[in-house]
Each structure stands twice: as C-alpha cells, then as structure tokens.
Write a protein that holds these residues in place. Structure first.
Motif, PDB file in Angstrom:
ATOM      1  N   GLU A  98     -54.437  81.389 -43.585  1.00  8.54           N
ATOM      2  CA  GLU A  98     -55.075  81.170 -44.791  1.00  8.54           C
ATOM      3  C   GLU A  98     -54.234  80.269 -45.784  1.00  8.54           C
ATOM      4  O   GLU A  98     -54.876  79.407 -46.644  1.00  8.54           O
ATOM      5  CB  GLU A  98     -55.148  82.324 -45.395  1.00  8.54           C
ATOM      6  CG  GLU A  98     -56.211  83.555 -44.937  1.00  8.54           C
ATOM      7  CD  GLU A  98     -56.311  84.752 -45.514  1.00  8.54           C
ATOM      8  OE1 GLU A  98     -57.413  85.466 -45.603  1.00  8.54           O
ATOM      9  OE2 GLU A  98     -55.217  85.233 -45.743  1.00  8.54           O
ATOM     10  N   LEU A  99     -52.958  80.355 -45.733  1.00  3.42           N
ATOM     11  CA  LEU A  99     -52.056  79.236 -46.422  1.00  3.42           C
ATOM     12  C   LEU A  99     -52.408  78.022 -45.863  1.00  3.42           C
ATOM     13  O   LEU A  99     -52.571  76.978 -46.823  1.00  3.42           O
ATOM     14  CB  LEU A  99     -50.721  79.880 -46.308  1.00  3.42           C
ATOM     15  CG  LEU A  99     -50.180  81.004 -47.083  1.00  3.42           C
ATOM     16  CD1 LEU A  99     -48.800  81.558 -46.718  1.00  3.42           C
ATOM     17  CD2 LEU A  99     -50.419  80.990 -48.575  1.00  3.42           C
ATOM     18  N   GLY A 100     -52.443  77.772 -44.743  1.00  2.00           N
ATOM     19  CA  GLY A 100     -52.506  76.481 -44.282  1.00  2.00           C
ATOM     20  C   GLY A 100     -54.177  75.998 -44.611  1.00  2.00           C
ATOM     21  O   GLY A 100     -54.185  74.904 -44.862  1.00  2.00           O
ATOM     22  N   ALA A 101     -55.073  76.805 -44.602  1.00  2.00           N
ATOM     23  CA  ALA A 101     -56.316  76.354 -45.041  1.00  2.00           C
ATOM     24  C   ALA A 101     -56.620  76.106 -46.441  1.00  2.00           C
ATOM     25  O   ALA A 101     -57.181  75.161 -46.544  1.00  2.00           O
ATOM     26  CB  ALA A 101     -57.456  77.583 -44.564  1.00  2.00           C
ATOM     27  N   LEU A 102     -55.764  76.847 -47.002  1.00  3.52           N
ATOM     28  CA  LEU A 102     -55.588  76.471 -48.660  1.00  3.52           C
ATOM     29  C   LEU A 102     -55.224  75.204 -48.850  1.00  3.52           C
ATOM     30  O   LEU A 102     -55.734  74.438 -49.703  1.00  3.52           O
ATOM     31  CB  LEU A 102     -54.836  77.607 -49.131  1.00  3.52           C
ATOM     32  CG  LEU A 102     -55.031  77.802 -50.787  1.00  3.52           C
ATOM     33  CD1 LEU A 102     -56.188  77.955 -51.187  1.00  3.52           C
ATOM     34  CD2 LEU A 102     -53.942  78.893 -51.302  1.00  3.52           C
ATOM     35  N   LEU A 103     -54.215  74.873 -48.317  1.00  7.50           N
ATOM     36  CA  LEU A 103     -53.493  73.579 -48.403  1.00  7.50           C
ATOM     37  C   LEU A 103     -54.356  72.475 -48.078  1.00  7.50           C
ATOM     38  O   LEU A 103     -54.331  71.310 -48.495  1.00  7.50           O
ATOM     39  CB  LEU A 103     -52.135  73.361 -47.835  1.00  7.50           C
ATOM     40  CG  LEU A 103     -51.033  74.236 -48.595  1.00  7.50           C
ATOM     41  CD1 LEU A 103     -49.762  74.206 -47.743  1.00  7.50           C
ATOM     42  CD2 LEU A 103     -50.800  73.818 -49.721  1.00  7.50           C
ATOM     43  N   GLU A 104     -55.058  72.732 -46.869  1.00  4.04           N
ATOM     44  CA  GLU A 104     -56.067  71.797 -46.387  1.00  4.04           C
ATOM     45  C   GLU A 104     -57.063  71.263 -47.408  1.00  4.04           C
ATOM     46  O   GLU A 104     -57.616  70.186 -47.355  1.00  4.04           O
ATOM     47  CB  GLU A 104     -56.581  72.362 -45.021  1.00  4.04           C
ATOM     48  CG  GLU A 104     -57.432  71.517 -44.256  1.00  4.04           C
ATOM     49  CD  GLU A 104     -56.755  70.040 -43.874  1.00  4.04           C
ATOM     50  OE1 GLU A 104     -57.713  69.036 -43.796  1.00  4.04           O
ATOM     51  OE2 GLU A 104     -55.568  70.140 -43.730  1.00  4.04           O
ATOM     52  N   THR A 105     -57.713  72.140 -48.182  1.00  2.00           N
ATOM     53  CA  THR A 105     -58.576  72.067 -49.139  1.00  2.00           C
ATOM     54  C   THR A 105     -58.101  70.975 -50.165  1.00  2.00           C
ATOM     55  O   THR A 105     -59.114  70.411 -50.815  1.00  2.00           O
ATOM     56  CB  THR A 105     -58.979  73.278 -50.080  1.00  2.00           C
ATOM     57  OG1 THR A 105     -58.066  73.806 -50.633  1.00  2.00           O
ATOM     58  CG2 THR A 105     -59.543  74.577 -48.819  1.00  2.00           C
ATOM     59  N   CYS A 106     -56.867  71.016 -50.484  1.00  2.00           N
ATOM     60  CA  CYS A 106     -56.472  69.865 -51.382  1.00  2.00           C
ATOM     61  C   CYS A 106     -55.659  68.983 -50.661  1.00  2.00           C
ATOM     62  O   CYS A 106     -54.463  68.453 -51.451  1.00  2.00           O
ATOM     63  CB  CYS A 106     -55.712  70.567 -52.688  1.00  2.00           C
ATOM     64  SG  CYS A 106     -54.577  71.888 -52.242  1.00  2.00           S
TER      65      CYS A 106
END
Length: 267
Positions: free
Chosen positions: A112-120
């Motif tokens: 989830e942390l990786g996906a969160l950073l991927e969004t920005c």
C-alpha cells in the motif's frame, strides 16, 4: 466578527491563552468552510457545516482538539445570538460532541505504501509536493498540524523549519514547545525535489513550506496548504492507490508503531 469577539473576550477578562483558543477554533472553522465552498457568513452556518468541520478535525488531529473546537464554537455562536449578529438558533444545538474512535487505525502494508507513492510519481510540482508530504509521514508520523505549520525561509534560520543538510524538520506547538523530527535521506531528497519546483510557483514568496493548488489566503496574506488540505490530499491519493478505508495520518503512526514492535520482536 472575529475582531469584535476578541474585544469582547478581552473586556470580559479572559486570559490571553483562552482568547487565542477561542479565536483559533473560529478561524479553523472559517478555513474549513472556505475550502469546501460552504456557508459564507455567520447567519448561514448550520449544524451540518459544524459537524463536518468537527469530523475533519477529529480525523486530522485528536478527539481532545475536536472537542475543544466544539466547546469554543458553542460559546461563539451563543455570543453572536446575544449580540444580535445571528437571528437563527445556534447551529450547535444539532451537533453531538466529538467522540474518540475506539477502533485503532489499520496499519499500511508495504504494498500500500508503494502504491501510494506511485500515485504521485510524476514530475509536476503537485506530485513532488505530495511525495514529500507522504514520505515525511512514513518517516516520522508527524502530526498533520505540525506538518501544515512547517515554514520555509532559507535565508532566515530563525523562521525556517526545513534543515535538509541535518535531515531534520522543526515543528513548534501552540504552547511554544519545539520538536525536532528526523527524516531519512530519501525524504530529504524528495523535499529538495519539491523545493526546486516550488521556486516557480506564483506564491513562492509565502513563508509556508506547502503551497496549495488554489487554497485560501492565510492570516498575513500568504498562501498555504492547510490541515484540511493535507487531509483531503491523503484521502484522494489513498483512493487512487486502492487503499481500503479512509487514509489519514493516524494510519502512518500506527504503521510506524507496528514496524517498531516487529523490529523489537526480531531482536
């Protein structure tokens, strides 16, 4: 009406700390309503507006802070009615006091942390800003009020809270206590990347670190990203990342606590 109420409180002999607390609550409500394009004056504020503001405060800060706003706003609206500045009944009559949520926030997984950073992960100044904010929360779980209050004035260390060479951020609480928050090299690089794009922002002269896309004008005339703005950004990025449940700062602190527990168990 803030100036008039301040004069009334001072005339009643309220302490400077009490006056500041009352005024802070009203200013916070005004900022929230402006960002949500809600009620524009004291007559049109209703219980739904106040309830939404208190719910946002509860999520972004704490139950104690939200309850303080509840008490202060109750006094404020009673004063408006007594002074003849509001004809309608107090909107606080239909508002329940904020209550702490007993269920602990779910920690975030590495995926989830990786996906969160991927969004920005883009190169726009907004992407760079959001990446820096999220990395700070991942590093130290800073309270969003302290995060929103970070100042950036590289030519004046007395009012600058961003020390990238030292890998440190400084937050000042309302009681004047100063806290130094460590950040990792990756976070320092992310902040630096944001700062390099920040210089081209129309409001780059603002003393506040985080600049908004449109936002409101803070006290003193400078633009800034407020507590509510950061919370809205996190919720939006959380939805884009497919994270279940509402994404708020408490989940980052819970993630840090779980990671610390696991590291201690391994030792």
């Amino acid at each position: 009406m803030i100036v008039s109420w301040e004069l009334s409180l001072q005339a009643a002999g309220k302490s400077p700390g009490t006056v500041r607390s009352y005024l802070d609550s009203v200013r916070a409500l005004i900022s929230f309503l402006a960002e949500h394009e809600s009620a524009a004056d004291v007559e049109t504020v209703d219980s739904r507006n106040v309830q939404a503001f208190l719910a946002a405060s509860l999520e972004a800060t704490s139950a104690g802070n939200a309850h303080k706003h509840f008490r202060n706003l109750r006094v404020f609206f009673n004063w408006l009615i007594a002074e003849g500045e509001r004809a309608a009944a107090t909107p606080m009559g239909g508002v329940d006091p904020p209550r702490a949520v007993s269920r602990p926030a779910d920690p975030l997984t590495e995926r989830e942390l990786g996906a969160l950073l991927e969004t920005c992960s883009g190169s726009t100044w907004v992407d760079r800003r959001d990446t820096a904010i999220i990395r700070i929360l991942m590093d130290n779980g800073m309270r969003v009020s302290g995060l929103a209050g970070l100042r950036y004035s590289p030519d004046d260390e007395q009012v600058n809270d961003v020390w990238l060479a030292r890998r440190t951020l400084r937050t000042t609480l309302r009681d004047g206590d100063v806290h130094l928050a460590p950040i990792g090299s990756g976070t320092a690089a992310a902040i630096d990347r944001y700062l390099r794009s920040r210089v081209r922002h129309p409001h780059a002269a603002s003393p506040w670190l985080w600049l908004p896309v449109r936002g409101i004008t803070a006290e003193g005339g400078e633009r800034r990203l407020t507590v509510t703005g950061i919370q809205q950004m996190l919720e939006r990025r959380g939805r884009e990342a497919g994270i279940a449940g509402r994404l708020h700062p408490h989940r980052f602190r819970r993630t840090m606590a779980d990671d610390s527990w696991r590291r201690a168990a391994i030792r």
